[in-house]
Design an enzyme around this catalytic site. Structure first.
Site, PDB file in Angstrom:
ATOM      1  N   TYR A 241       0.802  -1.127   0.036  1.00  0.00           N
ATOM      2  CA  TYR A 241      -0.114   0.098   0.068  1.00  0.00           C
ATOM      3  C   TYR A 241       0.985   1.407  -0.259  1.00  0.00           C
ATOM      4  O   TYR A 241       0.648   2.058  -0.748  1.00  0.00           O
ATOM      5  CB  TYR A 241      -1.132   0.237   1.071  1.00  0.00           C
ATOM      6  CG  TYR A 241      -0.236   0.424   2.608  1.00  0.00           C
ATOM      7  CD1 TYR A 241       0.394  -0.914   3.185  1.00  0.00           C
ATOM      8  CD2 TYR A 241      -0.334   1.625   2.936  1.00  0.00           C
ATOM      9  CE1 TYR A 241       0.982  -0.632   4.372  1.00  0.00           C
ATOM     10  CE2 TYR A 241       0.277   1.961   4.195  1.00  0.00           C
ATOM     11  CZ  TYR A 241       1.064   0.632   4.989  1.00  0.00           C
ATOM     12  OH  TYR A 241       1.751   1.209   6.046  1.00  0.00           O
ATOM     13  N   ARG A 277      -8.366  30.973 -40.853  1.00  0.00           N
ATOM     14  CA  ARG A 277      -9.765  30.937 -41.142  1.00  0.00           C
ATOM     15  C   ARG A 277     -10.254  32.502 -41.125  1.00  0.00           C
ATOM     16  O   ARG A 277     -10.290  33.272 -40.393  1.00  0.00           O
ATOM     17  CB  ARG A 277     -10.460  30.271 -39.849  1.00  0.00           C
ATOM     18  CG  ARG A 277     -11.854  30.231 -40.035  1.00  0.00           C
ATOM     19  CD  ARG A 277     -12.373  29.319 -41.118  1.00  0.00           C
ATOM     20  NE  ARG A 277     -13.817  29.232 -41.108  1.00  0.00           N
ATOM     21  CZ  ARG A 277     -14.592  28.811 -41.981  1.00  0.00           C
ATOM     22  NH1 ARG A 277     -13.919  28.321 -43.489  1.00  0.00           N
ATOM     23  NH2 ARG A 277     -15.907  28.702 -41.987  1.00  0.00           N
ATOM     24  N   GLU A 372      -4.833   7.585 -12.300  1.00  0.00           N
ATOM     25  CA  GLU A 372      -4.134   8.097 -11.149  1.00  0.00           C
ATOM     26  C   GLU A 372      -4.410   9.061  -9.981  1.00  0.00           C
ATOM     27  O   GLU A 372      -3.989   9.680  -9.712  1.00  0.00           O
ATOM     28  CB  GLU A 372      -2.612   8.535 -11.754  1.00  0.00           C
ATOM     29  CG  GLU A 372      -1.976   7.708 -12.516  1.00  0.00           C
ATOM     30  CD  GLU A 372      -0.253   7.768 -12.557  1.00  0.00           C
ATOM     31  OE1 GLU A 372       0.436   8.315 -11.938  1.00  0.00           O
ATOM     32  OE2 GLU A 372       0.296   7.329 -13.699  1.00  0.00           O
TER      33      GLU A 372
HETATM   34  C1  LIG Z   1      -7.258   4.626 -19.861  1.00  0.00           C
HETATM   35  C2  LIG Z   1      -7.169   4.215 -18.505  1.00  0.00           C
HETATM   36  C3  LIG Z   1      -5.782   3.721 -18.124  1.00  0.00           C
HETATM   37  C4  LIG Z   1      -5.575   3.537 -16.655  1.00  0.00           C
HETATM   38  N1  LIG Z   1      -4.451   2.838 -16.465  1.00  0.00           N
HETATM   39  C5  LIG Z   1      -4.170   2.316 -15.282  1.00  0.00           C
HETATM   40  C6  LIG Z   1      -2.994   1.476 -15.021  1.00  0.00           C
HETATM   41  O1  LIG Z   1      -2.025   1.492 -15.749  1.00  0.00           O
HETATM   42  N2  LIG Z   1      -2.889   0.853 -13.782  1.00  0.00           N
HETATM   43  C7  LIG Z   1      -3.945   1.027 -12.881  1.00  0.00           C
HETATM   44  O2  LIG Z   1      -3.694   0.509 -11.808  1.00  0.00           O
HETATM   45  N3  LIG Z   1      -5.226   1.541 -13.154  1.00  0.00           N
HETATM   46  C8  LIG Z   1      -5.231   2.246 -14.189  1.00  0.00           C
HETATM   47  N4  LIG Z   1      -6.409   2.840 -14.500  1.00  0.00           N
HETATM   48  C9  LIG Z   1      -7.454   2.788 -13.690  1.00  0.00           C
HETATM   49  C10 LIG Z   1      -7.665   4.118 -12.963  1.00  0.00           C
HETATM   50  O3  LIG Z   1      -6.689   4.460 -12.059  1.00  0.00           O
HETATM   51  C11 LIG Z   1      -9.125   4.265 -12.335  1.00  0.00           C
HETATM   52  O4  LIG Z   1     -10.159   4.211 -13.548  1.00  0.00           O
HETATM   53  C12 LIG Z   1      -9.547   5.433 -11.479  1.00  0.00           C
HETATM   54  O5  LIG Z   1      -8.506   5.418 -10.372  1.00  0.00           O
HETATM   55  C13 LIG Z   1     -10.779   5.568 -11.047  1.00  0.00           C
HETATM   56  O6  LIG Z   1     -11.243   4.382 -10.478  1.00  0.00           O
HETATM   57  P1  LIG Z   1     -12.706   3.756 -11.164  1.00  0.00           P
HETATM   58  O7  LIG Z   1     -12.557   3.769 -12.587  1.00  0.00           O
HETATM   59  O8  LIG Z   1     -13.025   2.537 -10.389  1.00  0.00           O
HETATM   60  O9  LIG Z   1     -13.882   4.737 -10.752  1.00  0.00           O
HETATM   61  P2  LIG Z   1     -14.776   5.033  -9.319  1.00  0.00           P
HETATM   62  O10 LIG Z   1     -13.611   4.835  -7.984  1.00  0.00           O
HETATM   63  O11 LIG Z   1     -15.884   3.928  -9.084  1.00  0.00           O
HETATM   64  O12 LIG Z   1     -14.998   6.308  -9.364  1.00  0.00           O
HETATM   65  C14 LIG Z   1     -16.348   6.742  -9.940  1.00  0.00           C
HETATM   66  C15 LIG Z   1     -16.594   8.129  -9.523  1.00  0.00           C
HETATM   67  O13 LIG Z   1     -16.884   8.293  -8.201  1.00  0.00           O
HETATM   68  C16 LIG Z   1     -16.054   9.455  -7.573  1.00  0.00           C
HETATM   69  N5  LIG Z   1     -15.472   8.768  -6.087  1.00  0.00           N
HETATM   70  C17 LIG Z   1     -15.338   7.431  -6.068  1.00  0.00           C
HETATM   71  N6  LIG Z   1     -15.185   7.488  -4.480  1.00  0.00           N
HETATM   72  C18 LIG Z   1     -15.315   8.713  -4.142  1.00  0.00           C
HETATM   73  C19 LIG Z   1     -15.124   9.465  -2.777  1.00  0.00           C
HETATM   74  N7  LIG Z   1     -14.679   8.784  -1.731  1.00  0.00           N
HETATM   75  N8  LIG Z   1     -15.295  10.765  -2.708  1.00  0.00           N
HETATM   76  C20 LIG Z   1     -15.870  11.543  -3.979  1.00  0.00           C
HETATM   77  N9  LIG Z   1     -15.984  10.841  -5.187  1.00  0.00           N
HETATM   78  C21 LIG Z   1     -15.648   9.497  -5.312  1.00  0.00           C
HETATM   79  C22 LIG Z   1     -14.707   9.218  -8.460  1.00  0.00           C
HETATM   80  O14 LIG Z   1     -14.254  10.584  -8.414  1.00  0.00           O
HETATM   81  C23 LIG Z   1     -15.341   9.138  -9.826  1.00  0.00           C
HETATM   82  O15 LIG Z   1     -15.880  10.272 -10.299  1.00  0.00           O
HETATM   83  C24 LIG Z   1      -6.723   3.348 -15.896  1.00  0.00           C
HETATM   84  C25 LIG Z   1      -7.923   3.798 -16.239  1.00  0.00           C
HETATM   85  C26 LIG Z   1      -8.094   4.372 -17.348  1.00  0.00           C
HETATM   86  C27 LIG Z   1      -9.666   4.922 -17.864  1.00  0.00           C
END
Ligand SMILES: Cc1cc2nc3c(=O)[nH]c(=O)nc-3n(C[C@H](O)[C@H](O)[C@H](O)COP(=O)(O)OP(=O)(O)OC[C@H]3O[C@@H](n4cnc5c(N)ncnc54)[C@H](O)[C@@H]3O)c2cc1C
Length: 388
Positions: A241, A277, A372
């Site tokens: 972590y 343009r 991130e």
């Molecule tokens: C193109 C792409 C590349 C990526 N590359 C990597 C990678 O290389 N390695 C890796 O490990 N991950 C990677 N990720 C994952 C990325 O880090 C996560 O998508 C991101 O951390 C958000 O997690 P989630 O998609 O589960 O959204 P969720 O955590 O489900 O969030 C959904 C929404 O809820 C909000 N939310 C959630 N919890 C809270 C809170 N406590 N308070 C307020 N708002 C909240 C968020 O801000 C967001 O708007 C990648 C994602 C994408 C789309």
């Protein structure tokens, strides 16, 4: 009395000779070697493998790795310059270099044993691409709720679970994978493992079809009793972590740089377009309403660049930078989002067409507010420090 503090303080955007040369080299490379393929790679959602080879040849894949392992022994500031310059042309190119340097090399450099560094760094600086795998289908922002498990089998570890959204997954040879070795301990069971692509029980799953950074590969990873040698645990068992948090703290500076690059690329394209343009008998650049938008965008880019550069320079000096990195990532991704949207509008209807570059910058910018750590998660990190 001489004011040594003021004399030694440097403007953040003033580059050393080495930094200037490095930036110019990457810009030249991006313009001549990457730019001709950007549209094709975006359409095909596939990055040209020879460009990844060229990243290695150019020394872009071991920027902070010590020279004894074949790296450049440089700074995160140099990584920032490389990422910014690549993203100015193609955000997908930038993210290959970003994840490899600011996440994987960085974690290995800080937490790896001498043997692990000797095992991987010479390859990571010459041919082996890295990926960072924390997220899972059910754990994103709440990353430490990850469900991938690591069982101690005496002679080795066995990893079981699924990782989602893994950048570089399509091409990487080394994956930094986080799994829980003891769920009873909660997040203190999380441990980091160095997993090679050909380890038994490891496979790469489906590739995402995405809105932006389409040429960058984003894949699922499948771990089915994946056999990992004991010598492939990165850092202490149960400290994963900490490795994840601290690595991502630095990684955010890189994403900030990527977002500045995207915003600059969009603004440059729009600036050229508004001069060409013509409407109402003159170039649209002559309208004050258009000029004000250019002025606003340039100012916001400069502000976010100062924040990204400051976070990088703080880190390179060994000073605390977590708050500054979170703020830089938050602001630069918001600025990229706004800037690319405004630039698209300055292209009018042509901005909506794939014949012009504006729509790609707009699509590519969106990811900055998500990966991130989403913008909400950056705000929550910053607020915790404000309230402390
Ligand atoms: C193109 C792409 C590349 C990526 N590359 C990597 C990678 O290389 N390695 C890796 O490990 N991950 C990677 N990720 C994952 C990325 O880090 C996560 O998508 C991101 O951390 C958000 O997690 P989630 O998609 O589960 O959204 P969720 O955590 O489900 O969030 C959904 C929404 O809820 C909000 N939310 C959630 N919890 C809270 C809170 N406590 N308070 C307020 N708002 C909240 C968020 O801000 C967001 O708007 C990648 C994602 C994408 C789309």
């Amino acid at each position: 009395m001489t004011d040594t503090t003021a004399a030694s303080a440097q403007p953040l955007t003033l580059l050393s000779e080495e930094e200037e040369l490095f930036r110019a080299t990457v810009r030249e490379f991006a313009e001549t070697e990457v730019k001709p393929y950007v549209h094709e790679m975006d359409e095909a959602a596939k990055f040209r493998p020879e460009l990844i080879r060229k990243f290695f040849e150019l020394g872009l894949m071991g920027i902070e790795v010590p020279e004894q392992y074949g790296g450049a022994g440089g700074t995160i500031f140099l990584s920032v310059l490389a990422i910014e310059e690549l993203a100015r042309v193609d955000a997908s190119a930038a993210i290959y270099v970003d994840v490899h340097n600011t996440l994987v090399n960085n974690a290995l450099g800080r937490w790896g044993t001498d043997e692990q560094k000797a095992r991987y760094f010479p390859r990571m600086t010459s041919e082996l691409l890295g990926a960072f795998a924390l997220s899972e289908p059910a754990s994103g922002s709440d990353a430490f709720a990850l469900e991938t498990r690591a069982d101690d089998k005496g002679t080795h570890w066995e990893l079981t679970g699924r990782k989602f959204w893994i950048t570089n997954g399509g091409e990487a040879g080394l994956f930094l994978i986080f799994a829980n070795t003891d769920f009873a301990k909660g997040y203190k069971g999380i441990t980091a493992f160095l997993v090679e692509r050909d380890f038994a029980g490891f496979s790469v799953g489906k590739r995402e079809n995405k809105l932006g950074i389409r040429a960058s590969s984003t894949t699922e990873l499948i771990l089915e009793g994946c056999r990992v040698p004991k010598t492939s645990v990165l850092g202490p068992v149960g400290q994963g972590y900490k490795i994840a948090i601290e690595t991502l703290n630095e990684g955010r500076i890189g994403i900030g740089a990527q977002m500045i690059g995207v915003a600059v690329g969009a603004l440059e394209a729009a600036t050229q377009y508004v001069k060409e343009r013509k409407q109402f008998g003159k170039a649209i650049a002559e309208f004050q309403g258009v000029q004000f938008q250019l002025g606003q965008m340039a100012t916001e880019i400069e502000a976010s660049r100062l924040m990204v550069y400051n976070a990088a320079r703080l880190k390179d000096r060994g000073l605390p930078f977590q708050r500054e990195a979170a703020m830089a990532k938050l602001l630069s991704s918001q600025v990229a989002d706004r800037t690319t949207s405004r630039c698209l509008e300055l292209f009018g209807g042509y901005g909506y067409s794939k014949e012009y570059p504006a729509e790609k910058f707009y699509r590519d910018a969106k990811i900055g507010t998500i990966y991130e750590g989403t913008s909400n998660m950056q705000l929550s990190t910053i607020a915790k420090m404000v309230l402390k």
